[in-house]
Write a protein that holds these residues in place. Sequence first.
Motif, PDB file in Angstrom:
ATOM      1  N   ASP A  71     -11.775  -4.364   6.935  1.00 24.64           N
ATOM      2  CA  ASP A  71     -10.550  -5.006   7.407  1.00 24.64           C
ATOM      3  C   ASP A  71      -9.304  -4.168   7.115  1.00 24.64           C
ATOM      4  OD1 ASP A  71     -11.859  -7.187   8.454  1.00 24.64           O
ATOM      5  OD2 ASP A  71     -11.718  -8.364   6.622  1.00 24.64           O
ATOM      6  N   ARG A  72      -9.338  -3.434   6.008  1.00 23.82           N
ATOM      7  CA  ARG A  72      -8.150  -2.670   5.628  1.00 23.82           C
ATOM      8  C   ARG A  72      -8.148  -1.257   6.200  1.00 23.82           C
ATOM      9  NH1 ARG A  72      -5.447  -2.321  -0.402  1.00 23.82           N
ATOM     10  NH2 ARG A  72      -3.639  -1.055   0.203  1.00 23.82           N
ATOM     11  N   TYR A  73      -9.290  -0.582   6.127  1.00 22.29           N
ATOM     12  CA  TYR A  73      -9.349   0.825   6.533  1.00 22.29           C
ATOM     13  C   TYR A  73     -10.084   1.056   7.851  1.00 22.29           C
ATOM     14  CZ  TYR A  73      -7.821   1.477   1.725  1.00 22.29           C
ATOM     15  OH  TYR A  73      -7.123   1.413   0.553  1.00 22.29           O
TER      16      TYR A  73
ATOM     17  N   PRO B 183     -13.699  -6.177   2.507  1.00 24.93           N
ATOM     18  CA  PRO B 183     -12.291  -5.753   2.456  1.00 24.93           C
ATOM     19  C   PRO B 183     -12.055  -4.358   3.013  1.00 24.93           C
ATOM     20  CG  PRO B 183     -13.263  -5.755   0.253  1.00 24.93           C
ATOM     21  CD  PRO B 183     -14.251  -6.415   1.160  1.00 24.93           C
TER      22      PRO B 183
ATOM     23  N   ARG C 249      -4.616  -4.835  13.465  1.00 23.30           N
ATOM     24  CA  ARG C 249      -3.578  -4.155  12.679  1.00 23.30           C
ATOM     25  C   ARG C 249      -2.276  -4.010  13.447  1.00 23.30           C
ATOM     26  NH1 ARG C 249      -4.798  -4.194   7.516  1.00 23.30           N
ATOM     27  NH2 ARG C 249      -3.515  -2.352   7.158  1.00 23.30           N
TER      28      ARG C 249
ATOM     29  N   TYR D  63     -10.236  -3.626  15.714  1.00 24.84           N
ATOM     30  CA  TYR D  63      -9.557  -3.299  14.459  1.00 24.84           C
ATOM     31  C   TYR D  63      -8.112  -2.917  14.716  1.00 24.84           C
ATOM     32  CZ  TYR D  63      -7.963  -0.531  10.513  1.00 24.84           C
ATOM     33  OH  TYR D  63      -7.212  -0.024   9.485  1.00 24.84           O
TER      34      TYR D  63
END
Length: 480
Positions: free
Chosen positions: A103-105, A100, A223, A219
């Motif tokens: 994928d998020r940061y 996670p 996003r 990435y």
Amino acid sequence: MLRLHRCTPITKPSVLVYEAVRMVTNNKETESINYRYEYFAAVSATLSLVASVSAAGWSSPAIPALLSPQSHIEVTAAQGSWIVSILSIGGCLGSVVMSPLVDRYGRKYTMIVSMIPLMLGWIMIVFASNVPTIYVARFLHGISYGTSLAAAPIYLGEISSKNIRGSTGVLVAVMAKLAFLLQYSVGPFVSFRTLAWINFSIPIIFLVTFCWVPESPYYYLARGNDDAAVESLRWLRRCDFNSERFRQEYHQMRSLIERNRHERASLTDLFTKRNRKSLGIILLLSFGMQLTGINAILGYAQTIFSKLDMNFSAAELSIMLGVVQLMAVFVPTFFVDRAGRRPMLLFSSIGSFVGLAICSIYFTLDAKGYDVDAFSWVPFVATLEFIVSYALGLATVPFAILGEVFPKSIKANANSVFSVITSFIVFMVLKMFQVISDGAGTYVAFWIFAISTAGTTVMIYLLIPETKGKSFEEIQEMML
């Protein structure tokens, strides 16, 4: 885009040939320059592996120092086994939280943040005055170890051009082995606290160099930040935005991201009938890799070699082991796509069994009271043979198979499951090695490793299919 000088009249074939040769030469030089930035980013990223894997190699010189009468902390053999094995518990947690986070940061900031628990752990070891403090430090080391070991290959795969992806991928193994060699070479000759300060400096070097490289363009695209993705790709490739090569690669990245958005899968999809065979193969390889005892042998190398009556010290033998391990990691690169996955695995497991069996026989004879001092070189040579054999297949091929037998939509979940299971097995092997060695004898532990490796060889022969030369679609049909 190729341009001709407007002031140059193009009237003769010789002029055209000259211009063509000149432009091809210039293009080659440009490509060479472009790769330099990718290599810089790759080397910088894999310094995180040197930093985190050093925590795994640290136990080889540290445990003998802690168990010695001169140690500033009173440590028992049982506590020593916990100090070695707790790293794997933290590694399991690091593997779980990595997915996670990346994928998020982002890949870059996940790798940067992963250095925080590692640095805290080394500071705790510098000022440690009791065993529980070292336990906590090792757990923090494990979090960094699990996170960086999972995040770095993702980053490398996404920033590298297809022409150099193989060589940058090899950096993962090279840097990991370099970390072990560093601990083997420096650890025995400096104090316990000095070694911790040296290890503390490695993540600092990583952070100083890695702050200059960009985040993965994949990435940014995932996003929805197209402008940042373009800038990241331009920094890495060092080519003009209007060039055909740049635009083609950029659009391929966008297409891949769009496909992935439509192919998302959950963890439960791993256990469906379609993926059950693939999961079984990965579980077999995970158990087979770790039940050879590779991590126990590397983690306790100096302790094991201290039992040998040779002209070299245990520290010097450990350094030799580290050098051979580093050299051996390059060998599979030249053979895995020629010889095939299955032959490499079989050759590797058979060779590993031979090395472990020889060590088992030697330590058995030694435990039974036979005079084997004249043959002390035999288990050392057998250990080197084991290290080389393991590197030829079991150390690398399972990761190649992991990327082939699962559909792309669930590869991330498969990688997480593989990492968690591997971390659990490593913990059990590291914890029980010292317990079995102290309670029953080192030879018992080596016989367990040898018999397990023999079983793995049989299972590979019966169950592992050959995927060499097959397309992704053909491999998926084999898994049904």
